[in-house]
Design a protein around this motif. Structure first.
Motif, PDB file in Angstrom:
ATOM      1  N   LEU A  19      38.311  33.901  36.328  1.00 40.64           N
ATOM      2  CA  LEU A  19      37.490  35.273  36.084  1.00 40.64           C
ATOM      3  C   LEU A  19      38.047  36.277  36.253  1.00 40.64           C
ATOM      4  O   LEU A  19      37.082  37.473  35.659  1.00 40.64           O
ATOM      5  N   SER A  20      39.627  37.173  36.390  1.00 42.53           N
ATOM      6  CA  SER A  20      39.940  38.415  35.628  1.00 42.53           C
ATOM      7  C   SER A  20      39.751  38.472  34.029  1.00 42.53           C
ATOM      8  O   SER A  20      39.697  39.636  34.106  1.00 42.53           O
ATOM      9  N   CYS A  22      36.855  37.713  32.722  1.00 41.74           N
ATOM     10  CA  CYS A  22      34.941  37.682  32.674  1.00 41.74           C
ATOM     11  C   CYS A  22      35.454  38.931  33.071  1.00 41.74           C
ATOM     12  O   CYS A  22      34.029  39.441  32.704  1.00 41.74           O
ATOM     13  N   ALA A  23      35.837  40.064  32.772  1.00 45.45           N
ATOM     14  CA  ALA A  23      35.023  41.760  33.133  1.00 45.45           C
ATOM     15  C   ALA A  23      34.316  41.859  32.018  1.00 45.45           C
ATOM     16  O   ALA A  23      34.788  41.806  31.092  1.00 45.45           O
ATOM     17  N   SER A  24      33.202  41.979  32.691  1.00 47.45           N
ATOM     18  CA  SER A  24      32.203  42.065  31.139  1.00 47.45           C
ATOM     19  C   SER A  24      32.172  43.817  31.210  1.00 47.45           C
ATOM     20  O   SER A  24      32.571  44.692  31.840  1.00 47.45           O
TER      21      SER A  24
ATOM     22  N   ALA C  33      45.294  41.946  40.169  1.00 47.13           N
ATOM     23  CA  ALA C  33      44.035  41.948  38.783  1.00 47.13           C
ATOM     24  C   ALA C  33      43.244  42.285  39.009  1.00 47.13           C
ATOM     25  O   ALA C  33      41.774  41.585  38.236  1.00 47.13           O
ATOM     26  N   GLY C  36      40.922  44.325  36.146  1.00 44.32           N
ATOM     27  CA  GLY C  36      39.540  43.884  35.305  1.00 44.32           C
ATOM     28  C   GLY C  36      38.567  43.187  35.686  1.00 44.32           C
ATOM     29  O   GLY C  36      38.115  42.838  35.135  1.00 44.32           O
ATOM     30  N   MET C  37      38.588  42.994  36.444  1.00 44.85           N
ATOM     31  CA  MET C  37      37.084  42.548  37.934  1.00 44.85           C
ATOM     32  C   MET C  37      36.068  43.384  37.877  1.00 44.85           C
ATOM     33  O   MET C  37      35.794  44.446  38.344  1.00 44.85           O
ATOM     34  N   THR C  38      35.062  42.952  37.510  1.00 40.74           N
ATOM     35  CA  THR C  38      33.949  44.087  37.960  1.00 40.74           C
ATOM     36  C   THR C  38      33.600  43.281  39.204  1.00 40.74           C
ATOM     37  O   THR C  38      33.715  42.410  40.280  1.00 40.74           O
TER      38      THR C  38
END
Lengths: 405, 290, 325
Positions: A19-20, A22-24, C33, C36-38
């Motif tokens: 998931l981490s 997967c940052a767009s 983390a 790096g996450m939206t």
């Protein structure tokens, strides 16, 4: 035991890492489509409103795209309307509104219908600071959804205060015993309208002999109708959702209660209601925002274009018109703001003062724009104008309620 | 507000007749197999929806359509009992709960997918008629429901007492192991009983849809009402289900009259919780097998 | 001192300390983390963790305790509404208010447990269901909770997506650790003994109600807190949403699929269910049908869910590795 948990942990770790990663990427590039999001009740009790709003929103978006899209700062963008079905559920509406903004990159939202759906979406708009425009949501009911005032949400529809005059004005056109029974549910609009009706009744010379409250989703109205019938009122005012309305009509027919006038707000605004209720709703009255003869801009145009879709000249058609209008307000605001910055769009919406197919839209300090209201009566597939927005008689009211004979 | 008129009392009893009819299947299955079928409410809804579909397709009287649908429901329930419920009934207490519950959710969600959550009602010319008997208003559909309920109890009681099949059911219920030893196919017997239960539930659902309306999420409400009925009437007793039904109907209607119609559900469920708390095995704790 | 030593002994026991340590490490990873996450990811994970915490809490009673209760929706609703109402009327600091809401929920848990613990098996299931619907029937008509209208969380207490995410990560970690330690403790062993063989346990002096009450309290506490987080995330509450049976259902489904009566079960189950639903987003209802069918299959063929299946797999591989050629 240890290994079992390790395997489990590995799965969790892998998921979290995936998931981490997967940052767009953020930031819009030139020419990227502008996404407008809408969570609509395309199924469930409110589906008539949802599908009609969809038609209206899409019509405006298609029109803008056909003319070349939105040009901001010299760059042309296509407009994409992303719609999700919330099945008439408020929690889903909230989740979907959030997802449309956070996952799909919507720069603004167009609303669903009715306070139970519009309030959750308004809350999301306020939380995420993204502009959202609503309609088919009575203003006072919508305003209960905030304690400090809306900053990013806007609503263009009728104001209950002005709407609750129309029932009495229409009733004045007919001979009755001036006794009124009120049926309201307990969602936002129920208590508001009940209070206003009770307040107004005396002014207009009517007496409220009974006020019956029930929770949304009630199917057994036997006691309630018995009470109403016993009070002998000629006029019944109700605020009720479509499926509950069916149960109420059925019960009234069973017990042989045929009032002279039956107003069904919200339920009566469902396209094809006479059909849905097996003919019971013939002659039911409801306040309406669109009817033939109301004198709105482009009235004939919209009637001819959407009569088949709506199955007649009825509230569904009106909803298409209103959907189109607020979509236009939003897209025009983006054009005026010349950017997709939420605050810029928001300011532009606030500055709206335009004549639209729904009427003149200009937002007040509390972010609401009140639009004209008339009274209509169900005749087959159409809702016929019986009282104009300025209180004049139009077509003759048929009384007593034909469907309950 | 509210007064105790003859109308209210009669309405309450007849409503109770409807509830009893809806609860019969649950009672039968519990009485024979000690299984509480948590999917029972969904059987009611499914039966109503399938019948409503058939009526829309071919028209005619709903009861005509209700019969083939009841048979279909029986056909669906038979393998369900035989291959899913029976095998897990011996795996302890949790398994049957989860299995019947899971099936219930599956049915409810399938109905939601195909029909949406709008309540559905079945129309018939007599669905909205009221009779005037000695000045008391009697809802025709409720009267029919009560009569069907009574008739079904009589028929089932006869079947269980006087027929060969009925004797097999009694044996399989009393002592499955011994019954198996004397050559009774217990699996088949149980499955047949569930099939009958489903058919009866289907008819119950049709009656509910005729009298009011029914929607997939309401399956749980009806399960609870049915459970209340059999807890009051005596678990495992068919005629007790009738009495239980009348009592629940009366309590609910009188409660609605005096406390307020919007509290209908609360009254019924409150009574259920109260009874379970005070007498966990039901009001009439002795098991009367009929 | 002896009790303290015993407690430390439980904690330091490798069977408990390794999984606990792992959970802590993962939680730290989840927070680190973040960069790096939206916001969309974080919002989704927040939803997942809220569901997971309710699942873990339910599993304490439903899985380990063998009591299939459908009443957890009550705790979610109470936790959520208590938070909304307290914030509206008193405006105390957010976390303090949520803690109070959770405590109210815990108290309710104990209150409910008394009558419910007299019931067994399906009676407990139906009884708890009845309670849930009775509470719902009351709330939907109560003016104090605004009946069918929505109740706001005052906007000044609203948390940003990032803040909410961090709090929820910490919360679900605490829930998992609490569950882990309670279950491995002597208290937990007594409860499992009760589930396996009630008569035998009773003869050894294990008192049913006294052994189970602490778990009901903790389960109610965690679920109530989850309800408070839910309220914060939604921003507005309706009785329909907050007291919805869906919470009880999800807790049961995820625990059964993941493995009833295992600590990792509800965790795995929630992840699986959440992402299956997300994947089939347009076919949301179909995902639920599939889940229900899987639940039935699990009960029929794989009684211990995914964890049980993995355990069996491991045993088979072990046997093969140790076997003669």
């Amino acid at each position: 035991m240890k290994k079992k948990v390790l395997v489990a942990a590995a799965v969790v770790a892998a998921t979290a890492l995936a998931l981490s990663g997967c940052a767009s990427g953020s930031g819009s590039s030139k020419g990227d489509p502008i996404v407008i999001g809408a969570s609509l009740p395309l199924t469930g009790p409110l589906q008539a409103f949802g599908t009609s709003l969809q038609q209206g929103y899409q019509a405006e978006v298609d029109e803008v795209n056909a003319a070349g899209g939105l040009t901001l700062g010299g760059v042309t963008h296509e407009v994409t309307l992303k719609i999700q079905d919330n099945a008439s559920d408020g929690t889903k509406a909230s989740t979907q509104a959030k997802s449309l903004v956070l996952d799909d990159g919507a720069v603004a939202l167009l609303g669903p219908a009715t306070p139970p759906l519009s309030i959750p979406v308004s809350t999301v708009a306020e939380q995420l600071k993204v502009p959202a425009v609503f309609t088919i949501t009575p203003i006072k009911g919508w305003l209960t959804g905030t304690t400090s005032g809306y900053k990013y949400s806007w609503d263009a529809f009728f104001d209950e205060a002005q709407m609750t005059n129309t029932q009495f004005q229409a009733a004045d056109l007919v001979e009755t015993n001036k006794k009124v029974v009120i049926f309201t549910d307990t969602e936002e609009d129920g208590p508001i309208q009940a209070a206003l009706w009770k307040e107004r009744a005396a002014e207009h010379g009517y007496t409220v002999v009974n006020h019956i409250e029930f929770p949304v989703g009630n199917t057994n109205f036997s006691s309630q109708v018995a009470q109403a019938k016993a009070s002998g009122a000629d006029v019944v005012l109700s605020q009720i959702i479509p499926p509950d309305g069916i149960a109420l009509l059925k019960e009234m027919k069973t017990q042989g209660y045929q009032p002279k006038l039956l107003f069904m707000e919200k339920a009566g605004n469902t396209g094809g209601y006479v059909d849905i209720t097996g003919g019971l709703a013939e002659g039911v009255l409801s306040a309406n925002w669109f009817a033939e003869g109301m004198g709105l801009p482009q009235e004939a145009d919209f009637i001819s274009k959407y009569k088949t879709f709506a199955g007649g000249v009825n509230s569904n058609l009106g909803t298409v018109v209103y959907g189109y209008s607020i979509a236009k307000v939003l897209l025009d605001a983006i054009k005026t703001a010349d950017s997709t910055d939420p605050d810029a769009i928001n300011t532009a919406i606030g500055a709206t003062d335009a004549s639209l197919p729904a009427g003149q839209i200009k937002f007040a300090a509390d972010h609401s724009a009140a639009l004209p209201m008339a009274q209509t009566q169900w005749k087959g597939t159409d809702q016929v104008l019986v009282l104009t927005p300025d209180g004049q008689a139009a077509n003759q009211i048929v009384t007593p309620v034909a469907g309950l004979k | 507000m509210g007064n105790l008129s003859a109308d209210v009392i009669v309405q309450g009893i007849l409503l109770g007749g409807l509830y009893a009819t809806a609860a019969l299947g649950l009672s039968l299955v519990f009485g024979v197999m000690k299984l509480i079928n948590l999917a029972h409410g969904q059987f009611l809804v499914l039966g109503a929806y399938l019948t409503s579909l058939l009526v829309s397709a071919i028209g005619g009287d709903p009861f005509l359509s209700a019969i083939p649908v009841a048979i279909l429901m029986a056909a669906i329930a038979y393998p369900m009992q035989r291959y899913i419920f029976s095998p897990v009934m011996s795996s302890g207490e949790e398994a049957p709960i989860t299995a019947t519950f899971g099936i219930g959710i599956a049915i409810q969600t399938l109905l939601l997918i195909f029909f949406s959550s709008n309540p559905r009602s079945i129309d018939a010319p007599y669905a909205t008629s009221q009779l005037d008997i000695f000045g008391v208003h009697v809802r025709l559909t409720l009267l029919i429901a009560t009569l069907i309920g009574v008739a079904t109890v009589l028929v089932l009681t006869f079947v269980i007492k006087k027929t060969q099949f009925g004797r097999q059911v009694q044996a399989a219920s009393f002592d499955p192991a011994a019954a198996g030893l004397v050559g009774i196919n217990v699996k088949h017997t149980y499955a047949s009983v569930m099939a009958i239960s489903a058919a009866s539930a289907s008819i119950g659902g049709v009656l509910i849809a005729l009298s009011f309306a029914i929607a997939p999420p309401e399956g749980t409400n009806w399960l609870l009402r049915a459970f209340t009925v059999i807890v009051i009437g005596g678990l495992g007793s068919l005629s007790g289900t009738l009495y239980g039904g009348f009592i629940v109907g009366l309590v609910e209607t009188v409660g609605a009259e005096f406390i307020g119609p919007q509290y209908r559900d609360l009254v019924v469920f409150g009574v259920l919780v109260l009874i379970l708390v005070i007498k966990p095995n039901g009001l009439f704790a002795k098991r009367v097998r009929k | 001192m002896k009790k303290f030593k015993k407690a430390v002994a439980t904690v330091i026991d490798s069977q408990t300390v390794y999984p606990a340590g792992l959970a802590v490490v993962l939680a730290i990873a989840a927070i680190v983390a973040q960069g790096g996450m939206t916001r969309g990811n974080k919002n989704q994970l927040t939803e997942l963790f809220i569901m997971m915490s309710i699942s873990v809490a339910w599993n304490l009673i439903g899985g380990f305790g063998g009591q299939f209760s459908l009443g957890h929706s009550i705790f979610v609703g109470i936790g959520g509404y208590a938070t909304a109402i307290l914030l509206t009327y008193f405006g105390w600091p957010l976390l303090a208010t949520m803690a109070i809401a959770a405590l109210i929920s815990a108290a309710l848990g104990v209150l409910i447990a008394f009558p419910l613990l007299r019931l067994r098996g399906p009676y407990l299931a139906v009884g708890s269901l009845g309670m849930t619907l009775a509470v719902y029937g009351w709330m939907i008509n109560w003016d104090f909770t605004k009946a069918s209208s929505s109740y706001q969380i005052p906007i000044e207490f609203s948390l940003s997506v990032d803040e909410l995410y961090q709090y929820v990560v910490i919360f679900v970690l605490i829930a998992i650790l609490a569950s882990l330690f309670m279950v491995r403790s002597p208290m937990g062993l007594r409860m499992i003994a009760l589930r396996e063989d009630e008569a035998g346990a009773a003869s050894l002096g294990v008192h049913r109600v006294r052994s189970l009450l602490p778990f009901w309290a903790v389960s109610g506490l965690i679920t109530g807190m989850a309800g408070a987080f839910y309220a914060l995330q939604q921003g507005t509450l309706t009785v329909d949403a907050a007291f919805n049976l869906k919470f009880s259902l999800d807790a049961a489904i995820t625990s059964v699929i993941g493995g009833l009566g295992t600590v990792a079960g509800p965790i795995i189950g929630s992840i699986v269910v959440y992402y299956v639903r997300d994947f089939a987003a347009d076919l949301a209802n179909w995902a639920l049908v599939i889940e229900a069918v899987i639940v039935v299959l699990v009960v029929r063929f794989f009684p211990r869910g995914i964890m049980g299946f993995l355990y069996k797999l491991r045993t088979m591989i072990e046997a093969w590795a140790h076997s003669e050629d």
